[in-house]
Design an enzyme around this catalytic site. Structure first.
Site, short mmCIF file in Angstrom:
data_model
loop_
_atom_site.label_atom_id
_atom_site.label_comp_id
_atom_site.label_asym_id
_atom_site.label_seq_id
_atom_site.Cartn_x
_atom_site.Cartn_y
_atom_site.Cartn_z
N SER A 9 -6.73 0.21 -0.71
CA SER A 9 -6.34 0.08 0.69
C SER A 9 -7.47 0.54 1.60
O SER A 9 -7.85 1.71 1.61
CB SER A 9 -5.08 0.90 0.97
OG SER A 9 -4.82 0.85 2.35
N HIS A 34 -6.76 -4.57 0.07
CA HIS A 34 -5.49 -4.43 0.77
C HIS A 34 -5.79 -4.00 2.21
O HIS A 34 -6.44 -2.97 2.45
CB HIS A 34 -4.60 -3.41 0.08
CG HIS A 34 -3.22 -3.32 0.65
ND1 HIS A 34 -2.23 -4.23 0.36
CD2 HIS A 34 -2.67 -2.44 1.52
CE1 HIS A 34 -1.12 -3.91 1.01
NE2 HIS A 34 -1.37 -2.83 1.74
N ASP A 36 -4.24 -3.14 5.90
CA ASP A 36 -3.01 -2.74 6.59
C ASP A 36 -3.16 -2.90 8.10
O ASP A 36 -3.99 -2.24 8.73
CB ASP A 36 -2.73 -1.25 6.30
CG ASP A 36 -2.27 -1.04 4.87
OD1 ASP A 36 -1.30 -1.70 4.46
OD2 ASP A 36 -2.89 -0.21 4.17
N MET A 38 -1.32 -2.42 11.67
CA MET A 38 -0.21 -1.67 12.29
C MET A 38 -0.29 -1.81 13.80
O MET A 38 -1.38 -1.69 14.38
CB MET A 38 -0.33 -0.19 11.92
CG MET A 38 -0.39 0.06 10.43
SD MET A 38 -0.60 1.80 10.11
CE MET A 38 -0.70 1.78 8.31
N HIS A 67 -1.36 -6.92 4.86
CA HIS A 67 -0.01 -6.37 4.98
C HIS A 67 0.26 -6.11 6.46
O HIS A 67 -0.31 -5.19 7.05
CB HIS A 67 0.04 -5.07 4.15
CG HIS A 67 1.32 -4.30 4.26
ND1 HIS A 67 1.42 -2.99 3.84
CD2 HIS A 67 2.55 -4.63 4.73
CE1 HIS A 67 2.66 -2.57 4.04
NE2 HIS A 67 3.36 -3.54 4.59
N MET A 69 2.28 -4.75 9.37
CA MET A 69 3.32 -3.83 9.81
C MET A 69 3.43 -3.98 11.31
O MET A 69 3.07 -3.08 12.09
CB MET A 69 2.96 -2.40 9.39
CG MET A 69 3.20 -2.17 7.90
SD MET A 69 2.25 -0.77 7.28
CE MET A 69 0.71 -1.60 6.90
N MET A 138 7.42 -0.98 -0.52
CA MET A 138 6.89 0.26 0.05
C MET A 138 7.48 1.46 -0.72
O MET A 138 8.69 1.59 -0.84
CB MET A 138 7.25 0.40 1.53
CG MET A 138 6.61 -0.62 2.45
SD MET A 138 4.83 -0.77 2.27
CE MET A 138 4.28 0.91 2.58
N GLY A 143 3.05 3.31 7.61
CA GLY A 143 2.43 3.85 8.81
C GLY A 143 1.19 4.70 8.53
O GLY A 143 0.29 4.74 9.35
N PHE A 144 1.15 5.33 7.38
CA PHE A 144 0.05 6.26 7.10
C PHE A 144 -0.33 6.23 5.62
O PHE A 144 0.54 6.00 4.76
CB PHE A 144 0.46 7.69 7.47
CG PHE A 144 0.90 7.81 8.91
CD1 PHE A 144 -0.03 8.00 9.93
CD2 PHE A 144 2.24 7.68 9.24
CE1 PHE A 144 0.38 8.07 11.25
CE2 PHE A 144 2.67 7.76 10.57
CZ PHE A 144 1.72 7.95 11.59
N GLY A 145 -1.60 6.51 5.37
CA GLY A 145 -2.03 6.70 3.98
C GLY A 145 -1.75 8.13 3.55
O GLY A 145 -1.43 9.00 4.37
N GLY A 146 -1.85 8.38 2.26
CA GLY A 146 -1.80 9.74 1.74
C GLY A 146 -0.44 10.41 1.77
O GLY A 146 -0.36 11.64 1.75
N ASP A 176 3.17 -0.19 -2.92
CA ASP A 176 2.28 0.27 -1.85
C ASP A 176 2.69 1.66 -1.37
O ASP A 176 3.73 1.82 -0.71
CB ASP A 176 2.35 -0.74 -0.70
CG ASP A 176 1.30 -0.47 0.36
OD1 ASP A 176 0.48 0.45 0.18
OD2 ASP A 176 1.32 -1.18 1.38
N GLY A 177 1.88 2.66 -1.69
CA GLY A 177 2.08 4.03 -1.19
C GLY A 177 2.21 5.03 -2.31
O GLY A 177 3.03 4.89 -3.21
N GLY A 178 1.34 6.04 -2.27
CA GLY A 178 1.44 7.14 -3.23
C GLY A 178 1.13 6.78 -4.67
O GLY A 178 1.56 7.48 -5.59
N GLY A 198 -4.81 3.84 -1.75
CA GLY A 198 -5.69 4.23 -0.65
C GLY A 198 -6.28 5.59 -0.89
O GLY A 198 -7.42 5.74 -1.37
C1 DX5 Z 1 1.05 2.56 4.37
C2 DX5 Z 1 0.15 1.44 3.96
C3 DX5 Z 1 -0.48 1.63 2.63
C4 DX5 Z 1 -1.37 2.84 2.53
C5 DX5 Z 1 -1.30 3.34 1.14
O1 DX5 Z 1 1.69 2.22 5.53
O2 DX5 Z 1 0.87 0.22 3.89
O3 DX5 Z 1 -1.15 0.47 2.19
O4 DX5 Z 1 -2.70 2.58 2.89
O5 DX5 Z 1 -1.99 4.52 1.11
P1 DX5 Z 1 -1.88 5.60 -0.06
O6 DX5 Z 1 -2.29 4.91 -1.34
O7 DX5 Z 1 -2.84 6.64 0.40
O8 DX5 Z 1 -0.44 6.07 -0.10
ZN ZN Z 2 -0.04 -1.58 2.87
#
Ligand code: DX5
Ligand code: ZN
Length: 222
Positions: A9, A34, A36, A38, A67, A69, A138, A143-146, A176-178, A198
């Protein structure tokens, strides 16, 4: 294709030095980028838009998995095609006329994906599963990475896999996520085909190696 597909990501890349991170992904075992997008309305964050994606596309040697959002994604389908999206996912929760939007994406020659939030049950996809190429599931609130992985995703992933098989759909499951070394093996066991990562990739000391470690977890071919 060799599965799992790995989609780092770009949201977690270094935006002050984006070219270097794009080249790192080009030269790694990653399969897709990937991306994102937003809008600050559908999710409480704003990321980046067309000029940045176009710049990425000019040096990327792998498909852009975009993706969205955003609310009313149907307004921008042609624009995302123009900046190089090959796979375009819209949120189930953002589309009143999802079927029409999916077909508009396909008419532009892109693969069509549907993203679902953690609270959205898989069974709501029953009447669209044969029309789509990908479900972006999801495993955090978008909305956020990490962020922290939501554990019920494993069960949702198995349920979705069963639905895809029951309908003889070719649809891929993207998580997607974590995603990290703890969650990825269990996700693959539950039927995931594509892993987005990400923070796990970009916060590691050797992102290229981290991508390779995900790619080689449980390789299979389709
Ligand atoms: C979250 C994004 C993800 C995000 C994943 O809203 O859609 O693609 O970048 O990030 P990680 O892998 O850090 O959870
Ligand atoms: Zn994403």
């Amino acid at each position: 294709m060799n599965f799992p597909l790995i989609a780092p990501s770009v949201l977690s890349a270094n935006f002050a030095n984006l070219g270097t991170d794009i080249q790192m992904i080009n030269n790694s075992e990653a399969d897709w980028f990937h991306i994102d997008v937003m809008d600050g309305v559908f999710v409480p964050n704003i990321s980046f838009g067309f000029p940045v994606i176009k710049a990425i596309q000019q040096i990327a040697t792998k498909p852009l998995d975009v993706h969205l959002m955003i609310v009313q994604p149907e307004r921008y389908i042609k624009d995302f095609k123009m900046v190089g999206a090959e796979i375009l996912s819209v949120h189930y929760e953002a589309c009143t006329h999802l079927h029409r939007t999916i077909y508009a994406i396909k008419e532009e020659g892109m693969k069509a994906g549907v993203a679902i939030n953690p609270h959205t049950p898989v069974h709501l996809l029953k009447d669209i599963i044969q029309d789509i190429d990908l479900v972006c599931m999801m495993s955090v609130n978008p909305g956020f990475g990490g962020q922290k992985f939501i554990e019920q995703t494993y069960r949702k992933c198995s349920d979705l896999k069963a639905m895809i098989e029951a309908h003889q759909s070719h649809c891929l499951i993207e998580i997607d996520g974590g995603v990290n070394e703890h969650t990825a093996p269990k996700l693959l066991e539950a039927g995931a085909d594509v892993l987005v990562a990400g923070n796990y990739v970009f916060a590691s000391s050797n992102p290229t190696q981290t991508i390779a470690s995900l790619k080689n977890l449980n390789a299979y071919t389709k």
